[in-house]
Design a protein around this motif. Sequence first.
Motif, mmCIF file in Angstrom:
data_model
loop_
_atom_site.group_PDB
_atom_site.id
_atom_site.type_symbol
_atom_site.label_atom_id
_atom_site.label_comp_id
_atom_site.label_asym_id
_atom_site.label_seq_id
_atom_site.Cartn_x
_atom_site.Cartn_y
_atom_site.Cartn_z
ATOM 1 N N ASN A 8 51.975 44.339 -24.453
ATOM 2 C CA ASN A 8 51.454 45.666 -24.171
ATOM 3 C C ASN A 8 52.496 46.531 -23.471
ATOM 4 O OD1 ASN A 8 49.015 44.842 -25.314
ATOM 5 N ND2 ASN A 8 48.296 44.046 -23.349
ATOM 6 N N THR A 72 50.863 43.028 -28.888
ATOM 7 C CA THR A 72 49.824 43.941 -28.416
ATOM 8 C C THR A 72 48.502 43.199 -28.424
ATOM 9 O OG1 THR A 72 50.968 45.753 -29.491
ATOM 10 C CG2 THR A 72 48.725 46.189 -28.748
ATOM 11 N N LEU A 77 45.067 48.447 -25.745
ATOM 12 C CA LEU A 77 44.583 49.537 -26.593
ATOM 13 C C LEU A 77 44.317 50.811 -25.809
ATOM 14 C CD1 LEU A 77 44.398 47.982 -29.195
ATOM 15 C CD2 LEU A 77 42.087 48.813 -29.484
ATOM 16 N N HIS A 84 40.975 54.138 -26.660
ATOM 17 C CA HIS A 84 41.457 54.341 -28.025
ATOM 18 C C HIS A 84 40.282 54.826 -28.875
ATOM 19 C CE1 HIS A 84 42.916 53.175 -32.036
ATOM 20 N NE2 HIS A 84 44.121 53.095 -31.509
ATOM 21 N N ILE A 107 41.567 44.864 -32.831
ATOM 22 C CA ILE A 107 43.005 44.734 -33.117
ATOM 23 C C ILE A 107 43.240 44.819 -34.625
ATOM 24 C CG2 ILE A 107 44.932 43.119 -33.108
ATOM 25 C CD1 ILE A 107 44.712 44.244 -30.445
ATOM 26 N N MET A 110 42.745 48.353 -35.716
ATOM 27 C CA MET A 110 43.851 49.205 -35.305
ATOM 28 C C MET A 110 45.055 48.990 -36.211
ATOM 29 S SD MET A 110 45.796 49.478 -31.682
ATOM 30 C CE MET A 110 47.166 48.390 -31.914
#
Lengths: 159, 288, 468
Positions: A8, A72, A77, A84, A107, A110
């Motif tokens: 991250n 990530t 996020l 997000h 995830i 995304m």
Amino acid sequence: MLVELKVNGEPRSANVSPETTLLKMLREYLNLTGAKLGCDVGDCGTCTVIVDGVSVNSCLMLAARANGREVTTIEGLANSDELHPLQEKFEEHGALQCGFCGPGMLISAMNLLDKNPDPTVFEVRDALSGNLCRCTGYTKIIEAVIDAGRVMNTEQANS
Amino acid sequence: MRTLDYIAPESAAAAVALLAEHGEKACPLAGGTDLVVDLKHSPGNIHVLVDVSGLEEFRGIEETDEGLRIGSMVTYAEIMENSICLEKVPEVVAASHTVGAVQTRNLGTIGGNLVTCVPSADSAPALMVLDAEVTVTGTDGERRMPIEEFFVGPRKTILEPHELLVDILIPKKNLGKPSSFYKFGLRKGQALALVNVAAALELKSGNIHEPRIALGAVAPTPIRILKAEELLSGKKPSKKNIEEAARIAVTASKPIDDFRASASYRRQLIQTLTQRVLTRSLEIATAS
Amino acid sequence: MATRNKDIQQKTEELITVEESKAPAQQPLAIPTDNPVAYPLELPQGEARLRTPAVGQRARRPDGRLHGLGQTQYIDDITFPHMLHAKILRSKYPHARIVSIDTSEAEKMPGVMATLTGAEIPENSFGPTYQDQPVLAYPIARHCGDGVAAVAATSEQLATEALEKIKVEYEPLPAVFDPLEALEKDSPKVHGGDTNIYTSKVIKKGDVEKALKESEHVFHRQFRTQMVEHVPLEPHASIASWDGNGRVTLWTSLGRITLGREDLSRTLKMPQSKIRLIGTVVGGNFGGKNEITTEPVLALLSKKSRRPVKLVFTRGDEFISSTIRHPFVMDYTTGVNNDGKILARKIRLVLDGGSYCSWTGTTIGKGSILAPGPYDIENILVEAFAVYTNKTTTGAMRGFGAPQVCFAYESQMDDIAHKLGLDPLEIRLRNGFSENSLSPTSQTLQSVALKESLAQAAERFGWKERQS
């Protein structure tokens, strides 16, 4: 062995036994418990994280392989001020019930929207085919993903 | 998982040397989507993992004078996104798409698929109908062979313990050859094939030229149906001879009865799906 | 809500705004190689829903935000200082006498802090109806998921390796797996005695034999359903820890915590006031987390080692050791007239009751009462038996017996309709419950909307068009 990576956006490291999976390292050594242990064999997707831009089952990836890479997780996020758009839309649509599939699902979603901001329902289903959910029947998850894509598109267009 | 050693060698030669040194105690690690699962439940004698997934010699997709070369450590996702593959070997892309799910395809490699060598390996039929060749390297250097020779039995390839799969080559003449692949699983994603089948052929003056038919999950290894290919070669395509070719495919196969499906159901699948991929290949051939 | 107070009425009307659906396209989206599904699924807005400030309004789940952030804490996300990890050794045989257990080799391993066997459990029996289930099997193991020993160690890997060092001597016993076989006189008896039947139920109404004789057609078929595992995405998980006052706290994915505390009180032989059970956010239950599993084991391991002890089921454990849905074997004999009216229904249900009773009492009750289906039938006989088999414990799973019998009676309705040349919808409308119908147990039913629902549903998905 020492494994050093970016999680991250932050440099993190831990001394782990070579056979330690990335999932175990994230959860037990780095205290990032967002990614979950659901099956440990790469079927359920609750362990999904992004490594160097692609989504992977962290229960199948050895931590050693993640050395020097960028990871990530769900914790990455939202930034400290804003959720997000996916997290907003999941909450708004009531897309999660028990929530266990959530981190992995978000995830994967995304990863899809970053590559394909305007997916069809078929493409959403295909992208989420590695994430199982036992509670919801997937309908609202798919709606939320498409809705979030719209928002992200508009934001892109406006910026 | 039991304690293991992990080594990431810098070159293919170094990897081969490590495997030769540790013998049965070592095994190569590619994507890990099969191996890591095995290691968690039945590690056997393995104590050392040699990570070959990043080795330059095993990576890359390029078109050469010989044809299309796909490195063994190329992931399914990379194949699916590669424009050369999409244009020249679309059914290999289609086959890659049917493997597992997004996460599996991001880690899993086409070489790993061939080396794990389960009868239902999805990339195998699509590669076999394009007369693919594989290159293997070991302590005695490199050797190349037709892909059919690579498969020996369930989970057994021709590789010696110190050998590694380098790449897959699809001959130039077969790039863009009309072809079709179909996988039938109990689900659309994350499913093992009950039957997978591929066909490739050309049409020359209205007759079938160089037909190829390959099936997976119906025998100890993926197989080509040579008798069916002979039947069709040089003939004008018709519903009758496609059905006959499919019938030959059924007879040549030895599908099993298991909790996923009965042998008789699998035979029905073989008949229908072989017809389907032949018909589709003909459609593509006619259109081009 | 209409009220004479104009101010309140106006306020209420201001609050009622029908939120426009923010979901995507209103047209059905065709999915290639799929049956087209319309997103979003349209739900009717009935009049009544628009009149109150609460009902019909969109609400957000209180835990939705934390779920999305990945901050929801499930048991496996919780750790304590010096926490140990436990693993359970499961029986090698589906049915065996445990002759001896030797944990000494495991105990010698550095990092193994405690071991436990069935003989050490203060009261080794629990269960909601019959207390026939042991915490750790001793002296008899009754299925391959039965735990026989446990260890607590400083890491999961160490605990797994320690299990391999535990030496158990078994005397294998004959085992029975098929429920119909288990009914037979000479079958192996899972819990001893002279029968494997451990609970039964009979429902009688009218005179079924007479009515069957008078029926113009009699249909008979046997239906079977299979085992189903809940597969909650979160495996069963618990942590046990003692405090300085001799009280034990358990964090657990268990759903029924008051019952769980009773069972802990019983098995540990401790007053409930000394037991604290914290049921945390659960990652899916569906009925499979209704009863204690390893909580007493963890409490005892924690007591022995004087450290918190955690155990998380592997996915494999989930399949063989957590409860599953009862497989049913159902014999349906139905007497109908030419016009499709059901005169009589005779049913025999055999529940594969697994190795322990667990929630079979509820399942057999529900299953029996619902077995004839939502149809006006004057002559009914239901005989239901639950039998022990040497397989995974069958317990609660959404429906408790209803889904199994539903499969049987609805399949048979279609069989009957097909044979008599009747519309499958018609035959159901002809027999279905109406207001004031009597249930199989002669309860008068009210607020019955069965036929209206069927008719509306049929119209919505174009039943008539499909039939022609």
